[in-house]
Design an enzyme around this catalytic site. Structure first.
Site, mmCIF file in Angstrom:
data_model
loop_
_atom_site.group_PDB
_atom_site.id
_atom_site.type_symbol
_atom_site.label_atom_id
_atom_site.label_comp_id
_atom_site.label_asym_id
_atom_site.label_seq_id
_atom_site.Cartn_x
_atom_site.Cartn_y
_atom_site.Cartn_z
ATOM 1 N N LYS A 44 0.774 -1.230 0.250
ATOM 2 C CA LYS A 44 0.016 0.345 0.218
ATOM 3 C C LYS A 44 0.770 1.057 -0.010
ATOM 4 O O LYS A 44 1.134 2.236 0.178
ATOM 5 C CB LYS A 44 -0.893 -0.179 1.199
ATOM 6 C CG LYS A 44 -2.209 -0.899 1.291
ATOM 7 C CD LYS A 44 -3.531 -0.778 2.165
ATOM 8 C CE LYS A 44 -4.145 -1.374 2.128
ATOM 9 N NZ LYS A 44 -5.549 -0.992 2.732
ATOM 10 N N ARG A 100 -16.813 1.100 9.084
ATOM 11 C CA ARG A 100 -17.190 2.949 9.489
ATOM 12 C C ARG A 100 -18.853 2.734 9.267
ATOM 13 O O ARG A 100 -19.057 3.990 8.951
ATOM 14 C CB ARG A 100 -16.056 3.724 8.452
ATOM 15 C CG ARG A 100 -14.489 3.920 9.659
ATOM 16 C CD ARG A 100 -13.629 4.269 9.392
ATOM 17 N NE ARG A 100 -13.371 3.436 8.253
ATOM 18 C CZ ARG A 100 -12.223 3.256 7.152
ATOM 19 N NH1 ARG A 100 -11.440 4.779 7.625
ATOM 20 N NH2 ARG A 100 -11.550 2.550 6.663
ATOM 21 N N SER A 160 -7.222 6.444 8.181
ATOM 22 C CA SER A 160 -5.483 6.972 8.471
ATOM 23 C C SER A 160 -5.262 8.127 6.661
ATOM 24 O O SER A 160 -4.313 8.878 6.896
ATOM 25 C CB SER A 160 -4.445 6.408 7.500
ATOM 26 O OG SER A 160 -4.261 5.385 9.216
HETATM 27 P P1 ADP Z 1 -5.982 -1.589 5.992
HETATM 28 O O1 ADP Z 1 -4.982 -0.947 5.476
HETATM 29 O O2 ADP Z 1 -5.946 -3.247 7.008
HETATM 30 O O3 ADP Z 1 -8.007 -1.682 5.772
HETATM 31 P P2 ADP Z 1 -6.361 0.373 7.432
HETATM 32 O O4 ADP Z 1 -4.746 0.869 9.401
HETATM 33 O O5 ADP Z 1 -6.624 1.611 7.232
HETATM 34 O O6 ADP Z 1 -5.832 -0.904 7.673
HETATM 35 O O7 ADP Z 1 -7.646 -0.105 9.169
HETATM 36 C C1 ADP Z 1 -7.021 -1.413 10.347
HETATM 37 C C2 ADP Z 1 -8.861 -1.984 10.122
HETATM 38 O O8 ADP Z 1 -9.576 -0.852 11.355
HETATM 39 C C3 ADP Z 1 -9.715 -2.339 8.930
HETATM 40 O O9 ADP Z 1 -10.483 -2.828 9.743
HETATM 41 C C4 ADP Z 1 -10.740 -0.700 9.188
HETATM 42 O O10 ADP Z 1 -12.047 -0.910 8.576
HETATM 43 C C5 ADP Z 1 -10.977 -0.047 10.634
HETATM 44 N N1 ADP Z 1 -10.676 1.373 10.515
HETATM 45 C C6 ADP Z 1 -10.019 2.305 10.214
HETATM 46 N N2 ADP Z 1 -10.041 3.832 10.594
HETATM 47 C C7 ADP Z 1 -11.491 3.123 10.881
HETATM 48 C C8 ADP Z 1 -12.024 4.577 12.185
HETATM 49 N N3 ADP Z 1 -12.219 5.938 11.854
HETATM 50 N N4 ADP Z 1 -13.093 3.736 12.730
HETATM 51 C C9 ADP Z 1 -13.364 2.219 13.063
HETATM 52 N N5 ADP Z 1 -12.572 1.501 12.271
HETATM 53 C C10 ADP Z 1 -11.737 2.013 11.777
#
Ligand code: ADP
Length: 160
Positions: free
Chosen positions: A43, A92, A130
């Protein structure tokens, strides 16, 4: 007991208050939570895995039941190594659903014992990702309402 532990995998590039909300909900449900930080460069993360782990460790230091470790390779292999077959993911909005559903079913195909549990954050965090935080930081915006202080500091440093 494997039931009392869960793995929360993700990129955490960087950790946001949304992630921390999911971690604290998981910590109420399980005796311990393993936050597994994907090392995969697929990524094109902004932060190294070491930095992402450090930000998470500093942000969860008050809870000894939370462990933060790197995750390289397949989640199912990590789950087998640890003997933990409960996976936490955050949902979310409906937009997360398709990808998360696909991942959960694929993981279960690869390892039948694996169960994915979806947790939803407090509504205030449903718009947080993020990716959007990095976008705001890149354009010079204040990200302190969205990420914990260690992530705020590291974002400032890396984008300088
Ligand atoms: P990935 O690259 O595995 O999606 P992330 O760090 O973006 O990793 O997210 C990890 C997990 O946390 C995923 O299931 C994502 O949907 C969840 N997630 C990310 N941001 C939030 C948020 N603001 N609230 C709830 N869950 C979140």
């Amino acid at each position: 007991m494997s039931q009392s532990r869960a793995i929360y995998p993700g990129s955490f590039d960087p950790v946001t208050y949304g992630h921390l909300d999911v971690i604290s909900r998981a910590a109420h449900l399980f005796e311990s939570v393993i936050v597994a930080v994907a090392t995969s460069e697929g990524k094109g993360p902004l932060f190294s895995v070491e930095d992402r782990i450090e930000m998470l460790k500093e942000s969860t230091a008050d809870n000894p039941a939370i462990e933060v470790v790197p995750l390289s390779g397949l989640l199912v292999d990590f789950a087998r190594e640890r003997g933990v077959f409960t996976v936490i993911r955050g949902l979310r909005a409906v937009s997360d659903f398709e990808f998360e559903f696909q991942m959960a079913l694929m993981n279960r195909k690869l390892e039948a014992r694996l169960e994915t549990i979806f947790l939803t954050p407090k509504e205030d965090y449903t718009y947080l990702s993020s990716r959007i935080v990095k976008e705001v930081a890149r354009l010079g915006g204040d990200v302190s309402p969205f990420v914990p202080p260690p992530a705020s500091l590291k974002l400032k440093k890396i984008l300088k």
